[in-house]
Structures are given as C-alpha cells and as structure tokens.
Design an enzyme around this catalytic site. Structure first.
Site, mmCIF file in Angstrom:
data_model
loop_
_atom_site.group_PDB
_atom_site.id
_atom_site.type_symbol
_atom_site.label_atom_id
_atom_site.label_comp_id
_atom_site.label_asym_id
_atom_site.label_seq_id
_atom_site.Cartn_x
_atom_site.Cartn_y
_atom_site.Cartn_z
ATOM 1 N N GLU A 158 0.795 -1.241 0.000
ATOM 2 C CA GLU A 158 0.000 0.000 0.000
ATOM 3 C C GLU A 158 0.824 1.286 0.000
ATOM 4 O OE1 GLU A 158 -2.748 -0.283 3.294
ATOM 5 O OE2 GLU A 158 -3.802 -1.976 2.424
ATOM 6 N N ASN A 169 2.141 -5.173 -3.177
ATOM 7 C CA ASN A 169 0.741 -5.491 -2.888
ATOM 8 C C ASN A 169 -0.033 -4.198 -2.617
ATOM 9 O OD1 ASN A 169 -1.155 -7.747 -2.232
ATOM 10 N ND2 ASN A 169 -1.168 -6.850 -0.170
ATOM 11 N N ASP A 176 -12.272 -10.308 -0.680
ATOM 12 C CA ASP A 176 -13.546 -10.389 0.038
ATOM 13 C C ASP A 176 -14.514 -9.448 -0.664
ATOM 14 O OD1 ASP A 176 -12.583 -7.922 1.084
ATOM 15 O OD2 ASP A 176 -12.280 -8.717 3.100
ATOM 16 N N GLU A 206 -6.192 -10.715 -1.236
ATOM 17 C CA GLU A 206 -6.996 -10.495 -0.013
ATOM 18 C C GLU A 206 -8.479 -10.417 -0.353
ATOM 19 O OE1 GLU A 206 -5.518 -7.133 2.258
ATOM 20 O OE2 GLU A 206 -3.435 -7.671 1.907
ATOM 21 N N HIS A 238 -10.427 -6.068 -2.198
ATOM 22 C CA HIS A 238 -11.493 -5.873 -1.209
ATOM 23 C C HIS A 238 -12.626 -5.144 -1.931
ATOM 24 C CE1 HIS A 238 -8.985 -7.241 2.055
ATOM 25 N NE2 HIS A 238 -8.043 -6.377 1.733
#
Ligand code: XIL
Length: 300
Positions: free
Chosen positions: A128, A171, A238, A236, A208
């Site tokens: 990030e 990432n 979701d 990651e 996400h």
C-alpha cells in the site's frame, strides 16, 4: 475436484486464505482450513508491530505457529508484510533521520526474511505505498517522507539479497480498475523496475470489493501487469454480501490470465472477517459453505 485447493491445482494455481494464529485451536476453523486451502497468509502475525515491537527485539512466535501449521498440512505461505505505513510501531514512524530509517528498514527486512528463509514462498515486500485518488503518486508515510521515492526500490533490493529464492511482490488495494490513476501509478513503477532490473516478481491485487465485485476491467488489469513479466495474484479477496456472480467474476478474471498464479480470500468464515458486518466470505459463521463457495469452485 471437491475442494477449492484441489480445483485450483488443476490449472496449476493455489487457493489460499488469511489465517489468525489464535484461531488454529478452533476445530471448525482448522478443519475448513486444512480441507480447502493450499496457501496461507498470516493475517497480522508478520506485521511490524508484532515482529519488531521495539528496535532490534524480534518476536516470531505467532507467525511461527502459522508457518508450522502450514508446513504440517502441506500448505505454502505468503509473507505479509515487510514495509507498510500501517500496524507500524511508533518507534519507527517517529524516526526523522534518513540514515537511521534506512538502517532500520533494511535490518527489519533482512532479519524477518532470514528467520523464515525456505518457508515463505512469496513476500509482500511493500504494501500500500500508493495514494488513493487522482495523483498516481506514493502516499505520505514515514518511509516516503524521510527516505523519498527510492524507498520502494531499496526495500526490494534488500529483500532480494536477504532471500534470493523468495518471490518478491508489491501489494495494494484499489488497483483493480485499469484506468484509475492509482493503478497507472503502480503500473509505471513496475514497468520502471522491470526495465532497470530492480528485483520484483509479482504484484498482489488485494481485491477488497463492494457488493458488485470487481470492475469490468479487472482481467485487463491483471493481463497488462503480467505482460510486464511479473506474476499476478489476488491476495486479499472479500466481497460485501458475497454475491455468487461477483465472486465468479473475480475468479474468472484470474483464471483467464495465464500468469495469475493464485487467489487468496481474506479469512475463512464471515465471523473471521475484518469486514464481518458485510458477510464477505465463502463460509458462514457456523462454517457452512455459502452460495458463493459453489460459484467459486465452478469458476476455478
Ligand atoms: C487487516 C486485518 O484483517 C485486521 O485483522 C487488522 O486489524 C487490520 O489489517 N490490507 C492489508 C491487510 O494489507 O493486512 C489488512 O488486514 C486489510 C487491508
């Protein structure tokens, strides 16, 4: 095949999940973990505030628990994460001297990677680092503000020397939509690193998502990054409310890109999720498969 991991393996991919060390003793949790998943990412246990809470004093116990569990069950491990502005102890974020911070960052990367040498397949070396919104530039952080733009390159070079056999990934989130300035900023960085021989092997797309799932350009984004010579992964995943269609779209985007090598969901049951209020995962709070589970299995 009848499990996510076995189905993904049929096309040479892995299917992973975030794991919390404190939940390994929960039988429902570990039964699903060991039945379905072939890769694990420690959800918090490899972050700086756990691994080096005070300078030079390292704590690997929680992460070691996850790594031993994974090894015992034939699962590989993604290391998450070495350099990140969040979950960073204040003794690091308060450093104002560049030489000190460079030494501290390099020592952290080297010590953590050395400890897990041979046990971690890929590292999120930097997490990030780019800003949201239209700038396409790095975000403000102690690393950016004290070391300048070169901190990402420095981190990757240090990581390569520490463990030459680990895959080194960048990432980030909100880099799934191709035309977004943030996506373009990361793309330019990876292109620059590849052209100058800065060691980078993979790009992780956190993914996400809101209830509608991935943007329609997601597959294009994955393919465009892969064309730079890096592997790409969904790291990651979701999705709010876990619509089966939305999940299938995310999986298909990876499935259709040869260098998209695996998918990780960010937790097992809805109750394990950092977004638990949105029920974003593949298993309900009791560990039952949700509708999205079936759609993922079919799309893999
Ligand atoms: C989250 C964890 O799931 C939470 O348990 C923790 O409190 C905060 O961090 N991007 C990342 C992950 O790279 O490390 C974050 O994980 C979610 C967003």
């Amino acid at each position: 095949a009848s499990t996510l991991g076995a189905q993904a393996a049929q096309s040479g991919r892995y299917f992973g999940t975030a794991v919390a060390a404190g939940k390994l003793g929960d039988g429902t949790y570990s039964t699903i973990l060991d039945r379905e998943f072939t890769m694990v990412t420690p959800e918090n246990e490899m972050k700086w505030d756990t691994t080096e809470r005070s300078r030079g004093s390292f704590n690997f116990a929680p992460a070691d628990q996850i790594v031993s569990h994974a090894t015992a069950h034939g699962q590989r491990v993604r290391g998450h994460t070495l350099v990140w502005h969040s979950q960073l102890p204040s003794w690091v974020s308060g450093i104002t001297d560049a030489n000190t911070l460079r030494t501290v960052m390099n020592n952290h990367i080297t010590t953590v990677m050395n400890h897990f040498k041979g046990k971690v397949y890929a590292w999120d070396v930097v997490n990030e680092a780019f800003a949201d919104g239209g700038s396409g530039q790095h975000r403000s952080s102690v690393f950016q503000n004290v070391l300048g733009d070169g901190f990402i390159e420095q981190a990757f070079r240090t990581a390569r020397s520490a463990d030459p056999s680990a895959k080194l990934c960048y990432n980030d989130y909100n880099i799934e939509n191709w035309t977004d300035a943030k996506t373009q900023g990361v793309y330019r960085m990876v292109r620059d690193f590849r052209s100058r021989g800065v060691p980078i092997d993979c790009v992780g797309f956190q993914s996400h998502f809101g209830s509608s799932g991935p943007p329609s350009s997601f597959q294009t984004t994955l393919a465009n990054f892969a064309a730079l010579g890096v592997d790409v992964q969904i790291t990651e995943l979701d999705i709010a409310q876990a619509s089966p269609t939305a999940y299938a779209n995310a999986v298909k985007a990876c499935r259709n890109v040869p260098h998209c090598t695996g998918i990780t969901v960010w937790g097992i049951r809805d109750s394990d999720s950092w977004r638990s209020g949105e029920n974003p995962l593949l298993f309900d709070g009791s560990g039952n498969k949700k509708a999205a589970y079936g759609s993922v299995l079919s799309a893999l």
